[in-house]
Design a protein around this motif. Structure first.
Motif, PDB file in Angstrom:
ATOM      1  N   VAL A   4     -38.868  20.264  10.549  1.00  0.00           N
ATOM      2  CA  VAL A   4     -37.901  19.526   9.738  1.00  0.00           C
ATOM      3  C   VAL A   4     -37.480  18.248  10.466  1.00  0.00           C
ATOM      4  O   VAL A   4     -37.228  17.224   9.851  1.00  0.00           O
ATOM      5  CB  VAL A   4     -36.699  20.439   9.426  1.00  0.00           C
ATOM      6  CG1 VAL A   4     -35.558  19.659   8.824  1.00  0.00           C
ATOM      7  CG2 VAL A   4     -37.135  21.575   8.519  1.00  0.00           C
ATOM      8  N   TYR A   5     -37.444  18.310  11.795  1.00  0.00           N
ATOM      9  CA  TYR A   5     -37.074  17.147  12.604  1.00  0.00           C
ATOM     10  C   TYR A   5     -38.298  16.342  13.027  1.00  0.00           C
ATOM     11  O   TYR A   5     -38.190  15.470  13.873  1.00  0.00           O
ATOM     12  CB  TYR A   5     -36.342  17.608  13.870  1.00  0.00           C
ATOM     13  CG  TYR A   5     -35.059  18.366  13.634  1.00  0.00           C
ATOM     14  CD1 TYR A   5     -33.832  17.704  13.609  1.00  0.00           C
ATOM     15  CD2 TYR A   5     -35.065  19.735  13.440  1.00  0.00           C
ATOM     16  CE1 TYR A   5     -32.657  18.398  13.413  1.00  0.00           C
ATOM     17  CE2 TYR A   5     -33.882  20.444  13.237  1.00  0.00           C
ATOM     18  CZ  TYR A   5     -32.689  19.769  13.226  1.00  0.00           C
ATOM     19  OH  TYR A   5     -31.525  20.446  13.035  1.00  0.00           O
ATOM     20  N   ASN A   6     -39.455  16.681  12.481  1.00  0.00           N
ATOM     21  CA  ASN A   6     -40.731  16.082  12.872  1.00  0.00           C
ATOM     22  C   ASN A   6     -41.086  16.389  14.328  1.00  0.00           C
ATOM     23  O   ASN A   6     -41.717  15.583  15.013  1.00  0.00           O
ATOM     24  CB  ASN A   6     -40.765  14.568  12.624  1.00  0.00           C
ATOM     25  CG  ASN A   6     -42.091  14.135  12.011  1.00  0.00           C
ATOM     26  OD1 ASN A   6     -42.890  14.967  11.590  1.00  0.00           O
ATOM     27  ND2 ASN A   6     -42.331  12.838  11.964  1.00  0.00           N
ATOM     28  N   LEU A   7     -40.693  17.573  14.786  1.00  0.00           N
ATOM     29  CA  LEU A   7     -41.072  18.029  16.122  1.00  0.00           C
ATOM     30  C   LEU A   7     -42.107  19.138  15.967  1.00  0.00           C
ATOM     31  O   LEU A   7     -41.997  19.965  15.061  1.00  0.00           O
ATOM     32  CB  LEU A   7     -39.847  18.576  16.869  1.00  0.00           C
ATOM     33  CG  LEU A   7     -38.771  17.562  17.230  1.00  0.00           C
ATOM     34  CD1 LEU A   7     -37.513  18.272  17.718  1.00  0.00           C
ATOM     35  CD2 LEU A   7     -39.268  16.614  18.300  1.00  0.00           C
ATOM     36  N   PRO A   8     -43.127  19.175  16.830  1.00  0.00           N
ATOM     37  CA  PRO A   8     -44.146  20.222  16.703  1.00  0.00           C
ATOM     38  C   PRO A   8     -43.578  21.590  17.097  1.00  0.00           C
ATOM     39  O   PRO A   8     -42.830  21.692  18.070  1.00  0.00           O
ATOM     40  CB  PRO A   8     -45.235  19.774  17.674  1.00  0.00           C
ATOM     41  CG  PRO A   8     -44.523  18.911  18.653  1.00  0.00           C
ATOM     42  CD  PRO A   8     -43.385  18.263  17.939  1.00  0.00           C
ATOM     43  N   PRO A   9     -43.935  22.650  16.357  1.00  0.00           N
ATOM     44  CA  PRO A   9     -43.403  23.978  16.672  1.00  0.00           C
ATOM     45  C   PRO A   9     -43.955  24.537  17.985  1.00  0.00           C
ATOM     46  O   PRO A   9     -43.264  25.276  18.664  1.00  0.00           O
ATOM     47  CB  PRO A   9     -43.834  24.830  15.486  1.00  0.00           C
ATOM     48  CG  PRO A   9     -44.932  24.080  14.825  1.00  0.00           C
ATOM     49  CD  PRO A   9     -44.733  22.637  15.130  1.00  0.00           C
ATOM     50  N   ASP A  10     -45.192  24.189  18.321  1.00  0.00           N
ATOM     51  CA  ASP A  10     -45.798  24.752  19.542  1.00  0.00           C
ATOM     52  C   ASP A  10     -46.636  23.683  20.234  1.00  0.00           C
ATOM     53  O   ASP A  10     -47.859  23.726  20.198  1.00  0.00           O
ATOM     54  CB  ASP A  10     -46.663  25.971  19.181  1.00  0.00           C
ATOM     55  CG  ASP A  10     -47.271  26.603  20.419  1.00  0.00           C
ATOM     56  OD1 ASP A  10     -46.721  26.397  21.518  1.00  0.00           O
ATOM     57  OD2 ASP A  10     -48.299  27.297  20.285  1.00  0.00           O
ATOM     58  N   PRO A  11     -45.978  22.705  20.861  1.00  0.00           N
ATOM     59  CA  PRO A  11     -46.741  21.620  21.496  1.00  0.00           C
ATOM     60  C   PRO A  11     -47.463  22.084  22.759  1.00  0.00           C
ATOM     61  O   PRO A  11     -46.878  22.773  23.593  1.00  0.00           O
ATOM     62  CB  PRO A  11     -45.668  20.591  21.845  1.00  0.00           C
ATOM     63  CG  PRO A  11     -44.424  21.384  21.986  1.00  0.00           C
ATOM     64  CD  PRO A  11     -44.537  22.552  21.056  1.00  0.00           C
ATOM     65  N   VAL A  12     -48.737  21.734  22.861  1.00  0.00           N
ATOM     66  CA  VAL A  12     -49.532  22.068  24.052  1.00  0.00           C
ATOM     67  C   VAL A  12     -50.285  20.811  24.474  1.00  0.00           C
ATOM     68  O   VAL A  12     -51.011  20.237  23.669  1.00  0.00           O
ATOM     69  CB  VAL A  12     -50.546  23.191  23.753  1.00  0.00           C
ATOM     70  CG1 VAL A  12     -51.341  23.535  25.007  1.00  0.00           C
ATOM     71  CG2 VAL A  12     -49.864  24.420  23.200  1.00  0.00           C
ATOM     72  N   PRO A  13     -50.121  20.361  25.728  1.00  0.00           N
ATOM     73  CA  PRO A  13     -50.932  19.218  26.165  1.00  0.00           C
ATOM     74  C   PRO A  13     -52.409  19.622  26.202  1.00  0.00           C
ATOM     75  O   PRO A  13     -52.719  20.740  26.630  1.00  0.00           O
ATOM     76  CB  PRO A  13     -50.394  18.891  27.555  1.00  0.00           C
ATOM     77  CG  PRO A  13     -49.634  20.089  27.981  1.00  0.00           C
ATOM     78  CD  PRO A  13     -49.199  20.826  26.763  1.00  0.00           C
ATOM     79  N   PRO A  14     -53.304  18.749  25.746  1.00  0.00           N
ATOM     80  CA  PRO A  14     -54.720  19.123  25.607  1.00  0.00           C
ATOM     81  C   PRO A  14     -55.353  19.634  26.893  1.00  0.00           C
ATOM     82  O   PRO A  14     -56.244  20.476  26.844  1.00  0.00           O
ATOM     83  CB  PRO A  14     -55.394  17.826  25.166  1.00  0.00           C
ATOM     84  CG  PRO A  14     -54.311  16.999  24.608  1.00  0.00           C
ATOM     85  CD  PRO A  14     -53.057  17.381  25.300  1.00  0.00           C
ATOM     86  N   LEU A  15     -54.882  19.141  28.033  1.00  0.00           N
ATOM     87  CA  LEU A  15     -55.482  19.547  29.312  1.00  0.00           C
ATOM     88  C   LEU A  15     -55.527  21.067  29.463  1.00  0.00           C
ATOM     89  O   LEU A  15     -56.450  21.624  30.041  1.00  0.00           O
ATOM     90  CB  LEU A  15     -54.684  18.939  30.477  1.00  0.00           C
ATOM     91  CG  LEU A  15     -55.200  19.311  31.860  1.00  0.00           C
ATOM     92  CD1 LEU A  15     -56.510  18.613  32.145  1.00  0.00           C
ATOM     93  CD2 LEU A  15     -54.184  18.980  32.927  1.00  0.00           C
ATOM     94  N   LYS A  16     -54.514  21.744  28.903  1.00  0.00           N
ATOM     95  CA  LYS A  16     -54.433  23.195  29.062  1.00  0.00           C
ATOM     96  C   LYS A  16     -55.550  23.929  28.340  1.00  0.00           C
ATOM     97  O   LYS A  16     -55.743  25.111  28.545  1.00  0.00           O
ATOM     98  CB  LYS A  16     -53.090  23.672  28.516  1.00  0.00           C
ATOM     99  CG  LYS A  16     -51.946  23.289  29.398  1.00  0.00           C
ATOM    100  CD  LYS A  16     -50.842  24.271  29.246  1.00  0.00           C
ATOM    101  CE  LYS A  16     -49.974  24.288  30.481  1.00  0.00           C
ATOM    102  NZ  LYS A  16     -48.817  25.153  30.302  1.00  0.00           N
ATOM    103  N   ARG A  17     -56.233  23.251  27.433  1.00  0.00           N
ATOM    104  CA  ARG A  17     -57.268  23.932  26.659  1.00  0.00           C
ATOM    105  C   ARG A  17     -58.654  23.375  26.978  1.00  0.00           C
ATOM    106  O   ARG A  17     -59.611  23.711  26.298  1.00  0.00           O
ATOM    107  CB  ARG A  17     -57.001  23.728  25.166  1.00  0.00           C
ATOM    108  CG  ARG A  17     -55.737  24.407  24.700  1.00  0.00           C
ATOM    109  CD  ARG A  17     -55.478  24.076  23.261  1.00  0.00           C
ATOM    110  NE  ARG A  17     -54.423  24.939  22.716  1.00  0.00           N
ATOM    111  CZ  ARG A  17     -53.687  24.620  21.668  1.00  0.00           C
ATOM    112  NH1 ARG A  17     -53.895  23.494  21.043  1.00  0.00           N
ATOM    113  NH2 ARG A  17     -52.758  25.435  21.233  1.00  0.00           N
TER     114      ARG A  17
END
Lengths: 234, 285
Positions: free
Chosen positions: B244-257
């Motif tokens: 609703v606030y335009n924030l991601p529910p589960d942000p993960v920096p790509p490096l981790k994947r």
């Protein structure tokens, strides 16, 4: 002077700042800005067909994207093609060199391997030129080699490209010479093959290592797809 | 004894005293943005623009409630979101409507996608544990833009470099609070030591729950609630879903994947070399 005459605050770069009474020295003082109406129109939201928000709860923020789109231009896909073709060609060149080492019949395939090396030289240097052109500050391209940073696929790629291009050039120049120069050329040929294979595939890791869902979801297959693409392109 | 101090001496003495007392240096600093206190005045946006001397982004009328800033960007380092909801807050007396305000900012993630992906080392972790882009190093490759899971950092096209909130690095070095926190009239933006901020935030959530606002929760306050980023140095108190606030529910920096991607890269590269050698041997026969 960081920006042209600003004694008329209206005509400034958007800071609404009069340099007769102060100087620009804040954290963003260096930021260059020009007014670009087209850019504004591009980011301006379109008018609504109907007023949202009051009818039902919206799971998004006015339908605005949560992530930023890539800022890369057409230079980057061009580089993917050129760099990939160069990488695969260098790998094939090294493969021929290995299979026909110490073999007189090497001459039969000399034309093919020379062509491989030329594709390698042209692809890696022209590709690098496209990459540099895409930078926001092209004159600072060499900063890519300021650090060695395995956490950044782009940094790894810079090192791979910085290895592949000179190796390809040395190979192309010396591979068929005799003596010490020839030995150097042969060593460079093998090196360019290894760098070439890496050059063909690292771009897959580079695009997989982003937050863009469509790229990230396909991340396992990205390097494979990129390498297959390069194998087809040669 | 007569002590005659020049103005410069006095200032340096004052700074020394400040540094030894409530010094910012070497401490983990951050923001706690309590959106239930935000009144949507945009003083933070203005203070940020003024202090950092950021150029404007043009003057648009968006129709998105009172939000004409739209999003964070290269020259917008604070952005107040205005959310008009057809549902009431649980503490509300009447009306199926509520208006939420939230001042968004760079989160200065404990595990920052932009920092890990920066190929030049232009993005660094400062002595205040904030994430800082060095404008004299950045060559504008744009890789951080697609590595920020929050869509914060952006490249300014007419400048060529990437820019974002610096946590007022210059102010912190002079023992001052960031401009936005200083300007906030309701203390919705709190600046301080991260540990203290987390305690304050948890107390605030408890108090809100006690007063009946059960929907209040902390977003990104620690690594437990947000394992992807390992906690945000600028975290939030929200009363609705992050989207609703335009924030991601589960942000993960790509490096981790990316580890398995390097593995498939290695296999594919070896495959390509094998194919090259194999086809050359095939041509021998």
């Amino acid at each position: 002077m960081r920006y042209p005459q600003t004694s008329d605050p209206v005509a400034t770069d958007g800071r609404d700042f009069d340099d007769r009474i102060g100087e620009v020295s804040g954290e963003a003082a260096e930021q260059r800005a020009t007014h670009a109406d087209e850019r504004l129109q591009a980011v301006a939201p379109q008018p609504w067909a109907q007023v949202p928000g009051v009818a039902e709860p919206s799971p998004t923020y006015y339908g605005r994207p949560m992530l930023k789109p890539p800022v890369w231009s057409a230079d980057i896909p061009l580089y993917y093609f050129l760099g990939g073709a160069a990488g695969a060609a260098l790998a094939l060149g090294a493969g021929i060199q290995y299979a026909f080492r110490g073999d007189g019949r090497m001459r039969e395939l000399r034309r093919l391997s020379a062509r491989c090396h030329w594709i390698g030289i042209i692809g890696s240097t022209a590709g690098a030129a496209f990459l540099i052109h895409d930078l926001g500050r092209p004159s600072r391209f060499v900063y890519m080699m300021r650090v060695f940073r395995p956490s950044s696929p782009m940094n790894m790629g810079s090192w791979i490209l910085a290895g592949a291009a000179p190796a390809a050039i040395v190979t192309g120049l010396f591979i068929n010479r005799r003596g010490v120069l020839g030995a150097i050329g042969e060593a460079a040929g093998y090196a360019s093959g290894v760098f070439g294979a890496a050059l063909a595939g690292y771009t897959g890791v580079l695009v997989a290592n982003t937050v863009l869902p469509i790229w990230q979801d396909a991340r396992r297959w990205m390097p494979v797809l990129f390498i297959l693409k390069t194998a087809v392109s040669r | 004894m007569e002590a005659v101090l020049s103005a410069a001496d006095a200032i340096s003495l004052e700074r020394q005293a400040a540094a030894s007392d409530t010094g910012n240096r070497g401490r983990r600093k951050g923001f706690f943005t309590d959106t239930t206190l935000c009144i949507g005045c945009k003083a933070c946006e203005v203070a940020c623009k003024q202090w950092n001397q950021l150029p404007d982004d043009g003057f648009l009328f968006t129709g998105m409630s009172y939000d004409n800033t739209v999003a964070l960007g290269a020259s917008t380092w604070r952005h107040v979101a205005f959310i008009e909801r057809p549902v009431a807050l649980s503490t509300q007396d009447a009306g199926a409507f509520s208006w939420l305000f939230s001042s968004d900012v760079c989160k200065h993630c404990a595990r920052a996608g932009c920092l890990d992906s920066c190929p030049t080392g232009a993005i660094v972790r400062t002595e205040f544990d904030s994430v800082y882009v060095q404008p004299d190093i950045c060559n504008g490759c744009g890789y951080c833009v697609v590595n920020c899971p929050f869509g914060v950092i952006d490249r300014r096209e007419d400048d060529g470099r990437a820019w974002k909130c610096t946590l007022c690095y210059d102010r912190l070095r002079e023992e001052m609070a960031p401009a936005c926190a200083k300007a906030c009239p309701t203390d919705s933006i709190k600046f301080g030591d991260l540990e203290e901020l987390r305690e304050t935030a948890q107390e605030r959530v408890r108090a809100l729950h006690h007063s009946g606002m059960k929907e209040a929760y902390l977003y990104g306050a620690d690594a437990v609630s947000q394992p992807g980023t390992e906690g945000l140095n600028a975290f939030f108190l929200l009363v609705d879903k992050p989207e609703v606030y335009n924030l991601p529910p589960d942000p993960v920096p790509p490096l981790k994947r990316v580890k398995p991607v390097w593995a498939s890269f290695a296999m594919a590269a070896v495959g390509l070399l094998t194919l090259a050698i194999g086809s050359a041997f095939a041509a021998r026969r």
